[in-house]
Write a protein that holds these residues in place. Structure first.
Motif, PDB file in Angstrom:
ATOM      1  N   LEU A  93       0.793  -1.283   0.081  1.00 25.86           N
ATOM      2  CA  LEU A  93       0.084  -0.093   0.179  1.00 25.86           C
ATOM      3  C   LEU A  93       0.851   1.277   0.001  1.00 25.86           C
ATOM      4  CD1 LEU A  93      -2.778   1.551   0.207  1.00 25.86           C
ATOM      5  CD2 LEU A  93      -2.532   1.199   2.772  1.00 25.86           C
ATOM      6  N   TYR A  94       0.745   1.998  -1.094  1.00 26.60           N
ATOM      7  CA  TYR A  94       1.557   3.162  -1.318  1.00 26.60           C
ATOM      8  C   TYR A  94       0.782   4.261  -0.860  1.00 26.60           C
ATOM      9  CZ  TYR A  94       4.877   6.429  -3.345  1.00 26.60           C
ATOM     10  OH  TYR A  94       5.825   7.734  -3.525  1.00 26.60           O
ATOM     11  N   ALA A 163       5.912  -5.971  -6.695  1.00 28.13           N
ATOM     12  CA  ALA A 163       5.824  -4.657  -7.531  1.00 28.13           C
ATOM     13  C   ALA A 163       4.707  -4.887  -8.665  1.00 28.13           C
ATOM     14  CB  ALA A 163       6.865  -4.340  -8.653  1.00 28.13           C
ATOM     15  N   ASP A 164       4.028  -6.292  -8.711  1.00 25.24           N
ATOM     16  CA  ASP A 164       2.590  -6.438  -9.352  1.00 25.24           C
ATOM     17  C   ASP A 164       1.533  -6.245  -8.647  1.00 25.24           C
ATOM     18  OD1 ASP A 164       4.123  -6.745 -11.939  1.00 25.24           O
ATOM     19  OD2 ASP A 164       4.683  -8.643 -11.295  1.00 25.24           O
ATOM     20  N   ARG A 165       1.718  -6.058  -7.329  1.00 24.52           N
ATOM     21  CA  ARG A 165       0.436  -5.955  -6.541  1.00 24.52           C
ATOM     22  C   ARG A 165       0.854  -4.602  -5.434  1.00 24.52           C
ATOM     23  NH1 ARG A 165      -1.301 -10.827  -2.951  1.00 24.52           N
ATOM     24  NH2 ARG A 165       0.830 -11.009  -2.542  1.00 24.52           N
ATOM     25  N   VAL A 166       0.716  -3.692  -6.104  1.00 22.94           N
ATOM     26  CA  VAL A 166       0.675  -2.233  -5.681  1.00 22.94           C
ATOM     27  C   VAL A 166      -0.520  -1.305  -5.538  1.00 22.94           C
ATOM     28  CG1 VAL A 166       1.814  -0.116  -5.365  1.00 22.94           C
ATOM     29  CG2 VAL A 166       3.258  -2.163  -5.801  1.00 22.94           C
ATOM     30  N   VAL A 167      -1.026  -1.094  -4.448  1.00 22.82           N
ATOM     31  CA  VAL A 167      -2.350  -0.176  -4.241  1.00 22.82           C
ATOM     32  C   VAL A 167      -1.747   1.216  -3.923  1.00 22.82           C
ATOM     33  CG1 VAL A 167      -4.461   0.325  -3.140  1.00 22.82           C
ATOM     34  CG2 VAL A 167      -3.878  -2.120  -3.735  1.00 22.82           C
ATOM     35  N   ILE A 168      -2.344   2.187  -4.636  1.00 24.29           N
ATOM     36  CA  ILE A 168      -1.998   3.430  -4.071  1.00 24.29           C
ATOM     37  C   ILE A 168      -3.159   4.076  -3.435  1.00 24.29           C
ATOM     38  CG2 ILE A 168      -0.168   4.117  -5.864  1.00 24.29           C
ATOM     39  CD1 ILE A 168      -2.475   5.409  -7.655  1.00 24.29           C
ATOM     40  N   GLY A 169      -3.110   4.847  -2.524  1.00 22.52           N
ATOM     41  CA  GLY A 169      -4.242   5.281  -1.744  1.00 22.52           C
ATOM     42  C   GLY A 169      -3.842   6.669  -0.829  1.00 22.52           C
ATOM     43  N   GLY A 170      -4.858   7.091  -0.266  1.00 24.17           N
ATOM     44  CA  GLY A 170      -4.651   8.217   0.658  1.00 24.17           C
ATOM     45  C   GLY A 170      -6.047   8.792   0.891  1.00 24.17           C
ATOM     46  N   GLY A 189       3.549   6.299 -18.436  1.00 28.03           N
ATOM     47  CA  GLY A 189       3.962   4.987 -18.716  1.00 28.03           C
ATOM     48  C   GLY A 189       4.698   4.334 -17.296  1.00 28.03           C
ATOM     49  N   GLY A 190       4.207   4.975 -16.140  1.00 27.50           N
ATOM     50  CA  GLY A 190       4.972   4.510 -14.978  1.00 27.50           C
ATOM     51  C   GLY A 190       4.452   3.348 -14.384  1.00 27.50           C
ATOM     52  N   PRO A 191       4.848   3.039 -13.093  1.00 28.20           N
ATOM     53  CA  PRO A 191       4.172   2.002 -12.397  1.00 28.20           C
ATOM     54  C   PRO A 191       2.822   1.706 -12.475  1.00 28.20           C
ATOM     55  CG  PRO A 191       6.224   2.948 -11.066  1.00 28.20           C
ATOM     56  CD  PRO A 191       5.907   3.962 -12.252  1.00 28.20           C
ATOM     57  N   ARG A 192       2.352   0.591 -12.949  1.00 31.15           N
ATOM     58  CA  ARG A 192       0.710   0.551 -12.787  1.00 31.15           C
ATOM     59  C   ARG A 192       0.246  -0.100 -11.514  1.00 31.15           C
ATOM     60  NH1 ARG A 192      -3.611   0.880 -15.630  1.00 31.15           N
ATOM     61  NH2 ARG A 192      -5.239  -0.553 -15.516  1.00 31.15           N
ATOM     62  N   ALA A 193      -0.621   0.604 -10.796  1.00 38.38           N
ATOM     63  CA  ALA A 193      -1.139  -0.101  -9.657  1.00 38.38           C
ATOM     64  C   ALA A 193      -2.191  -0.820  -9.983  1.00 38.38           C
ATOM     65  CB  ALA A 193      -1.716   1.151  -8.610  1.00 38.38           C
ATOM     66  N   ILE A 194      -2.690  -1.705  -8.824  1.00 39.43           N
ATOM     67  CA  ILE A 194      -3.803  -2.716  -9.268  1.00 39.43           C
ATOM     68  C   ILE A 194      -5.147  -2.141  -8.335  1.00 39.43           C
ATOM     69  CG2 ILE A 194      -2.244  -4.889  -9.359  1.00 39.43           C
ATOM     70  CD1 ILE A 194      -3.268  -5.312  -6.163  1.00 39.43           C
ATOM     71  N   GLY A 195      -4.998  -1.123  -8.034  1.00 34.18           N
ATOM     72  CA  GLY A 195      -6.191  -0.319  -7.355  1.00 34.18           C
ATOM     73  C   GLY A 195      -5.708   0.945  -6.942  1.00 34.18           C
TER      74      GLY A 195
END
Length: 328
Positions: A93-94, A163-170, A189-195
């Motif tokens: 969780l980022y 790196a293939d299971r990153v959720v961005i949140g806040g 074209g940066g890192p792609r989050a899964i949610g």
């Protein structure tokens, strides 16, 4: 209740009692005149936990990391935390903290994130210490968040994350930054989050929705505070017709190709209508969004009344969504 021709939605009973008991300092709107004093008061009144305290007698592995910005200058500080003793790469969780992009810090949000999500879900957390306005204007906050996300993705193995299971949140301003980060990463074209986990997100600098007017002088974060924060972030660009969507995601005209979103907001808060509109725009673009409008909730209700039934329901719904996204 009627005020100035705007009907004000009723508060949940438990939440209304908590709100009535809050001191005047908490409820005082933020203005350009008191902004500096409010920032000083926030820093003094919200001492951030130390790394040692966050480790909680060895329950968590915690470290502060400093990573370079693409634009140069001082490094971005990230606070990395994970449950101790769990082998293998963990989902990440980022996270971006709230505070209108004018207050708050990356450390104070971690105890709750670790207790509620990291432990039960086996989740690592990286919290971003982005620079605050008005000392740093847009795009400084977004640059910090993007630099940290790219670094975390590139150094996933060293962090022990997948790196293939990153959720961005806040939450609040952090929710707005998470939405902006999803747009920016898509277009760069940066890192792609899964949610993307968007909790009462701050999305629209125009500050002109029905709920913004309706809750003026009523919500804990009202139209005056919101205008002050956006002016601090945007500076001379405040009020301009060409504010980019990476500054205010509600300005985006293309919401296709984004990670699935979880959006929640209270029915009695300033951000209600801009958040509902954002979910609708994602649906119209063919995307996935889960929307919750919590009846009688004011801005940040679960922070101020964590034991209220509505707060517990909100936390449980967020956890269920995270579990589904991480296991998909």
């Amino acid at each position: 209740m009627e005020r100035g021709g705007w009907g004000v939605p009723g508060l949940d009973g438990e939440l209304g009692a908590v709100l009535a008991g809050l001191g005047g300092g908490v409820r005082e709107p933020v203005t350009p005149g008191n902004l500096a004093a409010r920032q000083e008061r926030d820093a003094a009144g919200r001492p951030r936990p130390t790394v040692r305290e966050l480790r909680a007698d060895g329950r968590f592995e915690v470290e502060e990391l400093r990573v370079p910005r693409a634009s140069g200058g001082e490094d971005v500080t990230l606070v990395s935390a994970r449950p101790a003793g769990i082998a293998g790469p963990l989902p990440l969780l980022y996270y971006m903290h709230g505070g209108g992009m004018i207050t708050g810090n990356a450390w104070s949000v971690l105890p709750r994130l670790l207790r509620e999500w990291a432990l039960p879900l086996g989740l690592a957390v990286v919290s971003v210490a982005y620079r605050l306005a008005p000392r740093t204007r847009y795009p400084g906050q977004l640059e910090d968040c993007y630099a940290g996300l790219c670094w975390a993705s590139e150094h996933a193995a060293a962090l022990g994350v997948d790196a293939d299971r990153v959720v961005i949140g806040g939450k609040s301003a952090g929710g707005g930054l998470a939405a902006a980060l999803a747009l920016f990463a898509r277009d760069r074209g940066g890192p792609r989050a899964i949610g993307q986990l968007l909790l009462c997100p701050m999305l629209d600098d125009r500050n002109d929705s029905f709920s913004a007017h309706q809750m003026a002088g009523v919500d804990l974060w009202d139209r005056t505070s919101n205008a002050t924060a956006w002016q601090a972030v945007l500076g001379d660009r405040y009020g301009a017709p060409d504010v980019p969507p990476y500054a205010a995601p509600a300005r985006a005209t293309d919401l296709s190709g984004l990670p699935p979103a979880y959006i929640d907001v209270g029915s009695a808060e300033t951000f209600r209508d801009e958040d509902v509109a954002y979910a609708q725009a994602i649906w119209r673009a063919g995307g996935r969004a889960e929307l919750h409008v919590w009846p009688g909730g004011f801005h940040g209700f679960d922070t101020f009344a964590p034991e209220a039934a509505l707060s517990r329901d909100a936390r449980e719904a967020r956890t269920r969504w995270l579990r589904r996204v991480l296991s998909a």
